[in-house]
Design an enzyme around this catalytic site. Structure first.
Site, PDB file in Angstrom:
ATOM      1  N   ASP A   1      54.462  47.340  49.086  1.00 56.10           N
ATOM      2  CA  ASP A   1      54.383  47.332  47.626  1.00 56.10           C
ATOM      3  C   ASP A   1      54.088  48.699  47.014  1.00 56.10           C
ATOM      4  O   ASP A   1      54.431  48.933  45.857  1.00 56.10           O
ATOM      5  CB  ASP A   1      53.319  46.322  47.174  1.00 56.10           C
ATOM      6  CG  ASP A   1      53.768  44.885  47.420  1.00 56.10           C
ATOM      7  OD1 ASP A   1      54.969  44.681  47.658  1.00 56.10           O
ATOM      8  OD2 ASP A   1      52.926  43.986  47.390  1.00 56.10           O
TER       9      ASP A   1
ATOM     10  N   TYR B   1      53.390  38.319  42.779  1.00 55.96           N
ATOM     11  CA  TYR B   1      51.989  38.539  43.144  1.00 55.96           C
ATOM     12  C   TYR B   1      51.292  39.477  42.161  1.00 55.96           C
ATOM     13  O   TYR B   1      51.899  40.420  41.640  1.00 55.96           O
ATOM     14  CB  TYR B   1      51.885  39.150  44.542  1.00 55.96           C
ATOM     15  CG  TYR B   1      51.241  38.243  45.562  1.00 55.96           C
ATOM     16  CD1 TYR B   1      52.010  37.528  46.472  1.00 55.96           C
ATOM     17  CD2 TYR B   1      49.851  38.095  45.625  1.00 55.96           C
ATOM     18  CE1 TYR B   1      51.423  36.697  47.417  1.00 55.96           C
ATOM     19  CE2 TYR B   1      49.268  37.267  46.564  1.00 55.96           C
ATOM     20  CZ  TYR B   1      50.051  36.571  47.465  1.00 55.96           C
ATOM     21  OH  TYR B   1      49.458  35.749  48.386  1.00 55.96           O
TER      22      TYR B   1
END
Length: 658
Positions: A313, A398
Site C-alpha cells: 500500500d 481498507y
C-alpha cells in the site's frame, strides 16, 4: 525574515507565517507549483509524462542539528516521473532556491513507480468502457449497464511472466452496486478479472474463472440506511476552557517538553522529524526521523480468482496520496488544529488535501499515583494527557489510521488503527471455504495478513548510537540461586547488520534498547531508550511465495542498518511489479558495522486477520503498534513535575488530585 501574525485556532497558538522555517518542513503549495514548472521546462517532458510524486529532498543531518545557528540550507525537492510511451521512470533533483534542475537520474529498467491517483480513476473508466469487459459481464450476469459497477484498482504484482516484467499493469477487482450509494463490496463480481495496461490505459484481456451468483443481501452501514439505531447515548463533551497546551509554528510543534516537526509526503504520508525533549533546560535529541516505509497485505486463498491478491500500500498506492480530509467531531474530538497536505496530481495540477493531519490533546487516565496509608487524607495523583498527531488513509476498501502519541513521561507510541471494509469474494450455495469465512449468504472473506515496516532513525543525544538486544533469562541453579527464583537481563551489543537480524521471542520477553555509549546518566550508565514491541505475527506464506520475494522485510521483525540517505524504503524504491531482492535484504547482505554508528532501527509488525461475521459490513477497529520508553535516558521520573489538576471535586477543597 517575514513578519509573523499569531492567531488562536481552537485554543492553540498558530502562526500564519513562519518566522524561521525548519529545514525539514514539507514542501508547501507554492514550492510544489515551482517544482512542477521546473519539471515541465526540461527537455523531453511531454504529454505522456506523469509526475508521480514531488517531495522534500531532506538536507544533510549536520545542517539540521546545527539549525538555526548554522544557517538554513537551500530548499530542494525530489520528483519521480513516469514516461508512459517509453515505460521508463526517472528521478529529478531540484533546487528551488536557485530554480535549477540539479540532477536527472534514470531508474533501473523495469522500475514501476507508485500508481498515481489519476491512473486509478482512468483505470476504472477504461474497464467500464471496455467491450470485452461488458461482454463478459453480460454473459455471466446479464448486465448491460456498467453505471453501477465499481472497479477497484489492484496492482498486478510480479509472478514471473514477461508481461509482469515489461508492462505497467493492474488487475482490478469489480463489484456491482444495487443503487448509486449502495455498499458495492457486498456484491463481488467473482469470476471476472480485467487486466489493464496503464501505459496504454486499455483493457488488454478479461480473464474468466467461472460463474458465481451475486450475493443476494445488501451490506449497507451508512447512517441513513441503518434502522433502529441506539437511542440511549447521551452527549460526551471534551472541553478545554483555556484552550490547548501546544503551539504550532508552520509544521513545528511544541507541547509540554516536546519539540518536533510534522512531515507529510505522497508516498509515506505522515512522518515525524527532529524529535527533542527539554530536560533540565536543554533540548535532547531522541528521534531524527520516524516513518512508515512499506506495508504488504497478502491474502491466503489459493483459488485462481483470489491467488494473486496482495497489495504494497505504500510503494504501490502512496499512503499520503490516499489520505483523508479529517472532520471535527468524527475523526478527531476536542480542541483540534489541522494541517493541510500539499501534493500534485500526475499532470502537475495542484492537489491539496485539507485537514490531512489532526493535532490534539487527550486525557489518558492516571499518569502516576500513590496513597501513603499513614497519610490517608493526602493521596497524590496526576492525570496523564498525551499529544496526538494523526492521519488516516483509505486504500480502496481498507482504512488505516496512523497515530503518533507523545506522553508527559517521555514515552513515544506509534499505533496503526485498521478498519474499513473486508475484501470480499463470492461463494456458491452450500460451499464452506477452507481459506476464509462465510459472513453472509454467498459471501465470504478470505484470510489475510497485514505487515507494516517502520523506520526509526535514532539520534539519541547525538548521532552515534548503539543497539542492544535484551532477553530476560533465568539464572542457573547453583549455590548462588538456591531458591531457584533468580533471573536477569542479558544484553547483547549488536555490532553488525546480520547479527542484528532477529524476531520476537516471547519466552525471553525480548526487547531492544538504543543507547549512546558516550553520554552517561546520573548513575554512570549510557543513556538509552527501550523499544517495546506490541502484537505481531509471522508470515504464513512460504519464503518462495511471489509476494515474499518482493517483501523480504517480513523475514525478520527487527533489522538494524547504518544510516544512508538513500535507504528509506524496506522493499526498495520501486516495489510495484518488482522481481524482489531489493531494500533491507539487499543492504544488510553487506553486513556493515553498526556499533557506535549513526544507526537506523527497522521494525516489521504484522496482524493476522481471520475474518469474523462481526467484521461485516464494516470492521470494528483493530490496533497494532509499538512503544518507545525512556530507559536510563532521564535521571528520574521526568513526569514528577506535572502539577495536580486544578479542578476541584466535591468535598476536596485542595483539588481532586491533591
Amino acid at each position: 525574515m517575514p513578519n509573523v501574525s499569531v492567531e488562536t485556532l481552537n485554543g492553540a497558538e498558530v502562526r500564519s507565517e513562519v518566522a524561521v522555517r525548519h529545514p525539514l518542513e514539507p514542501l508547501n503549495a507554492s514550492e510544489i507549483e515551482q517544482a512542477v514548472r521546473l519539471l515541465k521546462s526540461q527537455a523531453g517532458f511531454g504529454p505522456g509524462t506523469r509526475i508521480i510524486s514531488i517531495m522534500l529532498k531532506e538536507p544533510p543531518k549536520e545542517f539540521v542539528h546545527g539549525w538555526p545557528d548554522a544557517g538554513t540550507p537551500d530548499r530542494c525537492a525530489l520528483a519521480v516521473l513516469l514516461d508512459n510511451a517509453a515505460n521508463a521512470t526517472s528521478e529529478v533533483t531540484l533546487n528551488l532556491n536557485r530554480a535549477q534542475i540539479v540532477e536527472v537520474r534514470k531508474a533501473p529498467p523495469g522500475s514501476q513507480p507508485t500508481l498515481s491517483m489519476d491512473e486509478q480513476i482512468e483505470c476504472e473508466q477504461a474497464v467500464l468502457a471496455s467491450p470485452e469487459f461488458l461482454a463478459a459481464l453480460q454473459k455471466q450476469y446479464g448486465v448491460t449497464d456498467t453505471s453501477l459497477v465499481m472497479v477497484d484498482i489492484w496492482s498486478a504484482g510480479n509472478y514471473g511472466s514477461e508481461e509482469d516484467r515489461t508492462r505497467r499493469l493492474t488487475r482490478p477487482l469489480c463489484f456491482l452496486r444495487s443503487d448509486p450509494t449502495d455498499n458495492g463490496y457486498a456484491r463481488p463480481i467473482e469470476g471476472i478479472r480485467p487486466v489493464v495496461d496503464l501505459n496504454l490505459m486499455k483493457v488488454i484481456r478479461v480473464e474468466e474463472y467461472g460463474h458465481w451468483p451475486l450475493p443476494p443481501n445488501a451490506g449497507n452501514y451508512s447512517a441513513e440506511r441503518v434502522r433502529d439505531q441506539r437511542n440511549d447515548i447521551k452527549p460526551l463533551s471534551i472541553t478545554q476552557p483555556q484552550g490547548a497546551s501546544f503551539s504550532i509554528d508552520g509544521n513545528q510543534i511544541e507541547w509540554q517538553k516536546w519539540k518536533f516537526v510534522i512531515g507529510f509526503n505522497a508516498r509515506e504520508g505522515l512522518t515525524i522529524h527532529h524529535l527533542r525533549y527539554t530536560d533540565q533546560g536543554r533540548d535532547r535529541s531522541i528521534l531524527y526521523r520516524g516513518s512508515l516505509t512499506e506495508m504488504v497485505v497478502p491474502y491466503g486463498d489459493p483459488q485462481p480468482q483470489q491467488v494473486r491478491k496482495n497489495a504494497f500500500d505504500v510503494g504501490e498506492y502512496g499512503m499520503g496520496m490516499c489520505a483523508n480530509s479529517l472532520r471535527l467531531g468524527c475523526d478527531c474530538v476536542g480542541h483540534i488544529v489541522y494541517l493541510d497536505a500539499h501534493l500534485c496530481d500526475s499532470r502537475g495540477g495542484a492537489l491539496t488535501i485539507p485537514s490531512a493531519i489532526c493535532i490534539h490533546e487527550e486525557d489518558y487516565g492516571i499518569l502516576w499515583k500513590h496513597t501513603d496509608r499513614r497519610l490517608p487524607d493526602s493521596p497524590e495523583v496526576r492525570r496523564s494527557r498525551r499529544l496526538v498527531v494523526s492521519s488516516i488513509s483509505t486504500v480502496e476498501n481498507y482504512e488505516y489510521g496512523f497515530f503518533w502519541y507523545f506522553h508527559q513521561d517521555g514515552n513515544v507510541q506509534f499505533e496503526i488503527k485498521l478498519t474499513g471494509i473486508l475484501s470480499l469474494g463470492a461463494v456458491r450455495d452450500g460451499e464452506k471455504p477452507k481459506h476464509g469465512t462465510v459472513i453472509a449468504p454467498r459471501l465470504y472473506a478470505p484470510n489475510h495478513q497485514h505487515f507494516f515496516n517502520v523506520r526509526l532513525d535514532f539520534d539519541l543525544d547525538g548521532v552515534r548510537n548503539m543497539v542492544q538486544r535484551l532477553d530476560v533469562v533465568p539464572d542457573p541453579v547453583d549455590e548462588m540461586n538456591s531458591f531457584e527464583n533468580a533471573f536477569h537481563v542479558q544484553a547483547t551489543d549488536l555490532t553488525s547488520e546480520k547479527q542484528a537480524l532477529a524476531n520476537l521471542k516471547l519466552e525471553t520477553m525480548r526487547t531492544w534498547k538504543i543507547v549512546n555509549p558516550a553520554i552517561k546518566n546520573a548513575v554512570g550508565e549510557p543513556v538509552g531508550y527501550k523499544f517495546l514491541p506490541g502484537d505481531n505475527s509471522f508470515p504464513m506464506a512460504s519464503p518462495n511465495a511471489w509476494w515474499r520475494k518482493r517483501a523480504r522485510f517480513v523475514d525478520h521483525h527487527v533489522w538494524v542498518t547504518p544510516y544512508r540517505e538513500d535507504e528509506k524504503y524496506a522493499a526498495g524504491d520501486y516495489p510495484n511489479q518488482s522481481s524482489g531482492g531489493d531494500g533491507l535484504a539487499k543492504w544488510t547482505a553487506e553486513d556493515r558495522a553498526i556499533a557506535n554508528e549513526d544507526v537506523v532501527f527497522w521494525y516489521t509488525f504484522g496482524h493476522t486477520h481471520i475474518p469474523r461475521n462481526e467484521d461485516y459490513p464494516v470492521m470494528p477497529t483493530s490496533y497494532i503498534g509499538f512503544l518507545l520508553k525512556p530507559n536510563g535516558f532521564f535521571d528520574a521520573n521526568p513526569a514528577n513535575d506535572v502539577p495536580p489538576e486544578l479542578g476541584k471535586a466535591e468535598g476536596q477543597p485542595n483539588g481532586c488530585c491533591h
